[in-house]
Enzyme design. Sequence first.
Site, PDB file in Angstrom:
ATOM      1  N   GLN A 216      -3.043   0.885  11.922  1.00 13.30           N
ATOM      2  CA  GLN A 216      -2.457   0.026  10.877  1.00 13.30           C
ATOM      3  C   GLN A 216      -3.312  -0.948  10.873  1.00 13.30           C
ATOM      4  O   GLN A 216      -3.126  -2.107  11.770  1.00 13.30           O
ATOM      5  CB  GLN A 216      -1.184  -0.129  11.069  1.00 13.30           C
ATOM      6  CG  GLN A 216      -0.092   1.051  11.420  1.00 13.30           C
ATOM      7  CD  GLN A 216      -0.010   1.863  10.274  1.00 13.30           C
ATOM      8  OE1 GLN A 216       0.636   1.407   9.189  1.00 13.30           O
ATOM      9  NE2 GLN A 216      -0.530   3.162  10.096  1.00 13.30           N
ATOM     10  N   GLY A 257       8.601  -1.210   4.874  1.00 15.47           N
ATOM     11  CA  GLY A 257       7.395  -0.510   5.342  1.00 15.47           C
ATOM     12  C   GLY A 257       5.923  -1.013   4.741  1.00 15.47           C
ATOM     13  O   GLY A 257       5.783  -1.703   4.181  1.00 15.47           O
ATOM     14  N   HIS A 258       5.053  -0.144   5.577  1.00 18.25           N
ATOM     15  CA  HIS A 258       3.643  -0.762   5.412  1.00 18.25           C
ATOM     16  C   HIS A 258       3.044  -0.125   3.974  1.00 18.25           C
ATOM     17  O   HIS A 258       3.784   0.730   3.433  1.00 18.25           O
ATOM     18  CB  HIS A 258       2.748   0.106   6.450  1.00 18.25           C
ATOM     19  CG  HIS A 258       2.676   1.439   6.630  1.00 18.25           C
ATOM     20  ND1 HIS A 258       2.101   2.342   7.473  1.00 18.25           N
ATOM     21  CD2 HIS A 258       3.553   2.207   5.581  1.00 18.25           C
ATOM     22  CE1 HIS A 258       2.592   3.634   7.321  1.00 18.25           C
ATOM     23  NE2 HIS A 258       3.204   3.671   6.137  1.00 18.25           N
ATOM     24  N   ASN A 259       2.386  -1.267   3.585  1.00 22.63           N
ATOM     25  CA  ASN A 259       1.640  -0.916   2.301  1.00 22.63           C
ATOM     26  C   ASN A 259       2.773  -1.234   0.962  1.00 22.63           C
ATOM     27  O   ASN A 259       2.449  -1.015  -0.136  1.00 22.63           O
ATOM     28  CB  ASN A 259       1.144   0.347   2.082  1.00 22.63           C
ATOM     29  CG  ASN A 259       0.180   0.849   3.252  1.00 22.63           C
ATOM     30  OD1 ASN A 259      -0.511  -0.090   3.870  1.00 22.63           O
ATOM     31  ND2 ASN A 259       0.080   2.146   3.363  1.00 22.63           N
ATOM     32  N   SER A 277       4.249   2.450   1.284  1.00 22.76           N
ATOM     33  CA  SER A 277       3.322   2.553  -0.024  1.00 22.76           C
ATOM     34  C   SER A 277       4.194   2.550  -1.246  1.00 22.76           C
ATOM     35  O   SER A 277       3.808   3.116  -2.170  1.00 22.76           O
ATOM     36  CB  SER A 277       2.600   3.642   0.024  1.00 22.76           C
ATOM     37  OG  SER A 277       1.894   3.919   1.092  1.00 22.76           O
TER      38      SER A 277
END
EC number: 2.3.1.191
Length: 355
Positions: A216, A257-259, A277
């Site tokens: 990450q 969450g990520h993105n 995402s």
Amino acid sequence: MAQPTFFTKPPATALADIATLTKALLVDPTRGDHVITGLASLDEAGPMHLAFFDNLKYADQLKATRAGACLVSPRFEAQVPAHVAVLRAAQPFRAFVRIAREWHGDALRPQSWVGNDGIAPSAIIDPTARLEDGVIVDPLAVIGADVEIGSGTVVGVGAVIGPGVKIGRDCNVGARTAIQCALIGNDVLIHPGCSIGQDGYGFIFFGPEGHLKVPQTGRVLIQNNVEVGAGTTIDRGSLRDTVIGEGTKIDNQVQIGHNVTIGRNCLLAAQIGLAGSLTIGDNVALGAKVGINNHLKIGDGAQVTAMSGVKDDIPPNGRWGGFFAKPTKQWFKEIIAVERLVRDSRADPKDEGRE
């Protein structure tokens, strides 16, 4: 009502001056010299308190209130007891908040919990960190290498700021918050116990080597005037950054969450879960405990009802709810149809005697 143990005591203020501050009309000007010393709810107010009324659910409290004055709309003005001075306002709660902000500015932006006005001796600050004048660092906070922090920012007790993090001016980093791999703008309020910039949940699942972790390598970007509630977690991006747009307000215990990209001036209530995402537009409102699947797009101005599960894109200005979420009109029609089916099946004589 505000407790003087924790908040500044308001100044004694005449009703005539309160009318000016709130831009309300004092219906009986002869009461202009009556002094108010605090704010309170209808059921707790006394003769020297100001209250407000804008919801018929509290009509019984209005009838029984001992408040010295009440902000109320013209629609409900006649329901105010005779002993209560009436301050007529088109939006009573907004007027009440206006004077609350005037009197209790200390409640808007937390300061040092220990009354600290500089760098606490027990704080650990890397010699390469750059702190502008006026930064407050409370005891046991840790600030890593090459960190930059703007003037007026408060770093709370036990907070940890990782290497290279940039934090703007007039921010508050709550006690026991951990920040890494992040760039944070001005006037950002981060409540205690947040985790920002940690690994996102990225794996190649069920391969021959088990669950293979994906590096990450992105960041978290938090723009100006954002508020992050206590216990919230914001994962850094895997490739692209995780972005929180200007003016967005996030409640407690939210997982981002990520993105994920969140637009400007969004509202996220408590215990929301946003998968990776995901792209959320500007001025979006999400109710408590909403869950949204990954790789979706939520359009500008959309609203999602509390406890909904979203698995599809939502168009701009969409009003969705349910599990799985769909346009609210469709959702309500389906609920009514199911209730009708259940009711009709109970009334069907063919069903008599069946288990």
